[in-house]
Design an enzyme around this catalytic site. Structure first.
Site, PDB file in Angstrom:
ATOM      1  N   ASP A 219      41.617  41.439  40.885  1.00 24.54           N
ATOM      2  CA  ASP A 219      41.289  40.030  40.656  1.00 24.54           C
ATOM      3  C   ASP A 219      42.365  39.310  39.847  1.00 24.54           C
ATOM      4  O   ASP A 219      43.278  39.935  39.299  1.00 24.54           O
ATOM      5  CB  ASP A 219      39.926  39.902  39.970  1.00 24.54           C
ATOM      6  CG  ASP A 219      39.720  40.911  38.833  1.00 24.54           C
ATOM      7  OD1 ASP A 219      40.694  41.533  38.395  1.00 24.54           O
ATOM      8  OD2 ASP A 219      38.575  41.064  38.390  1.00 24.54           O
TER       9      ASP A 219
ATOM     10  N   GLU B  68      30.208  38.589  40.417  1.00 24.08           N
ATOM     11  CA  GLU B  68      29.173  38.356  39.421  1.00 24.08           C
ATOM     12  C   GLU B  68      27.790  38.575  40.046  1.00 24.08           C
ATOM     13  O   GLU B  68      27.655  38.530  41.274  1.00 24.08           O
ATOM     14  CB  GLU B  68      29.277  36.907  38.927  1.00 24.08           C
ATOM     15  CG  GLU B  68      30.622  36.549  38.319  1.00 24.08           C
ATOM     16  CD  GLU B  68      30.810  37.112  36.921  1.00 24.08           C
ATOM     17  OE1 GLU B  68      29.918  37.819  36.411  1.00 24.08           O
ATOM     18  OE2 GLU B  68      31.869  36.842  36.320  1.00 24.08           O
TER      19      GLU B  68
ATOM     20  N   HIS C  25      29.138  43.181  36.609  1.00 19.56           N
ATOM     21  CA  HIS C  25      30.141  42.734  37.588  1.00 19.56           C
ATOM     22  C   HIS C  25      31.207  43.812  37.788  1.00 19.56           C
ATOM     23  O   HIS C  25      31.511  44.587  36.889  1.00 19.56           O
ATOM     24  CB  HIS C  25      30.736  41.368  37.219  1.00 19.56           C
ATOM     25  CG  HIS C  25      31.697  41.339  36.078  1.00 19.56           C
ATOM     26  ND1 HIS C  25      31.779  40.296  35.174  1.00 19.56           N
ATOM     27  CD2 HIS C  25      32.650  42.220  35.680  1.00 19.56           C
ATOM     28  CE1 HIS C  25      32.727  40.531  34.303  1.00 19.56           C
ATOM     29  NE2 HIS C  25      33.273  41.687  34.573  1.00 19.56           N
TER      30      HIS C  25
ATOM     31  N   ASN D 294      27.371  42.488  32.527  1.00 25.62           N
ATOM     32  CA  ASN D 294      26.330  42.025  33.456  1.00 25.62           C
ATOM     33  C   ASN D 294      26.387  42.790  34.783  1.00 25.62           C
ATOM     34  O   ASN D 294      25.728  42.423  35.741  1.00 25.62           O
ATOM     35  CB  ASN D 294      26.469  40.520  33.702  1.00 25.62           C
ATOM     36  CG  ASN D 294      27.808  40.154  34.335  1.00 25.62           C
ATOM     37  OD1 ASN D 294      28.604  41.035  34.663  1.00 25.62           O
ATOM     38  ND2 ASN D 294      28.046  38.868  34.509  1.00 25.62           N
TER      39      ASN D 294
END
Ligand code: F6R
Length: 242
Positions: A67, A143, A138, A136
Site C-alpha cells: 500500500d 479496512e 485491517h 481493527n
C-alpha cells in the site's frame, strides 16, 4: 494456520526474517509482497544484516508493497516508498527497478491500480506476502467493511487508522485521508502469507483474526481460508490465544 510464538519482539523479527531468507535461498528470483509499519522494522534490519554478511542476495528478488498513502510523493518522508528505501532497499543489493510500491500521486487512479495488478501477474504472482495487523483487523489498507475488496484499489482510511498512524505524523490532521492498497483478493492470491504481530495491544485482534468468525468486518479473518499462513507473534501478541 501455523502459529509461532516467540519471547520478544527481537526474537519475532529474527524468526520472520529467517522465514523470508529461507524463501530467498530456495528461490533467489522470488517475488516478495512487503508491508510497512512498526512491526516489520526489526525483520527488515535482520534481512539487511543477512545480506551484508553475504547469507542472502536480493539481486534477483522482486518486491511489491501492499500500500501507499494517496497524495504523497516517493521522496516524502512519510510515504511508504520512503519507508522501504530507508529500512530495506537502500541497504541491500536489490535492483530498484524490481521494487514496486503503488504510486501515491498517480493521476489516473483506475489505470494505476490495474497496472499494479498486471505487474504482479507479469512477475508470476507473489510467492510470500508479509503482513502486519491493524488494531481493527485491517491488512494492507483493507479496512473493515461489508465486503472483501478484490483487487488493488483506492480507499478512504477509517478514523481509527488515521488516529493509529498519526503517531508518525506531526498531528492527525497531517495523515492523508486516502490510500492505495492491494485488495484482499490480491493478498489471498499469494502462494504463502507471513503475518507478524507484536505487543499486547495486538492480542485481541490476533485472536479474532486467527480464530474468530470470518467476516469483512475483521478483514484479516479471511486469512483463515488461505492454505499456507504462518503467524509469527511475540508472547504479548499471542496472549489472548487459547
Ligand atoms: C502497512 C500496512 C498496515 C500495517 C498495519 C500494522 O503497509 O499495510 O496494514 O501492517 O497497520 O501496522 P504496525 O506494524 O505499525 O502496527
Amino acid at each position: 494456520m501455523n502459529i509461532i510464538v516467540t519471547d520478544t519482539y527481537e526474537d519475532m523479527s529474527r524468526k520472520a526474517a529467517d522465514i523470508i531468507a529461507a524463501h530467498i535461498k530456495e528461490n533467489p528470483a522470488c517475488v516478495l509482497g512487503l508491508a510497512t509499519g512498526s512491526t516489520p522494522i526489526g525483520l527488515y534490519a535482520n534481512l539487511v544484516d543477512k545480506c551484508a554478511k553475504g547469507l542472502i542476495t536480493f539481486a534477483n528478488v522482486t518486491t511489491f508493497n501492499l500500500d501507499e498513502y494517496r497524495g504523497l510523493t516517493a521522496d516524502n518522508t512519510q510515504s511508504y516508498r520512503y519507508f522501504m528505501q530507508h529500512h530495506l532497499f537502500d541497504h541491500v543489493d536489490i535492483d530498484i527497478c524490481n521494487t514496486h510500491v503503488p504510486d501515491g500521486v498517480a493521476l489516473d487512479v483506475d489505470a494505476a491500480c490495474a497496472a499494479y495488478e498486471q505487474a504482479i501477474q507479469k512477475a508470476g504472482g507473489i510467492d510470500v506476502q508479509l503482513l502486519g495487523l491493524g488494531h481493527n483487523g485491517h491488512i494492507g489498507f483493507n479496512e473493515p467493511s461489508e465486503s472483501f475488496p478484490l483487487a488493488t484499489h483506492r480507499v478512504k482510511l477509517t478514523q481509527s487508522t488515521i488516529q493509529a498512524n498519526s503517531r508518525l505524523f506531526l498531528s492527525a490532521d497531517e495523515v492523508p485521508r486516502e490510500a492505495y492498497t492491494m485488495g484482499i483478493g490480491t493478498i489471498m492470491a499469494a502462494k504463502e502469507i507471513l503475518v507478524v504481530a507484536s505487543g499486547s495491544d495486538k492480542a485481541a485482534i490476533v485472536r479474532d483474526a486467527s480464530s474468530g468468525p470470518v467476516t469483512p468486518f475483521v478483514p484479516a479473518s479471511v486469512l483463515q481460508f488461505h492454505p499456507r499462513v504462518t503467524l509469527v507473534l511475540d508472547k504479548d501478541a499471542a496472549s489472548c490465544l487459547k
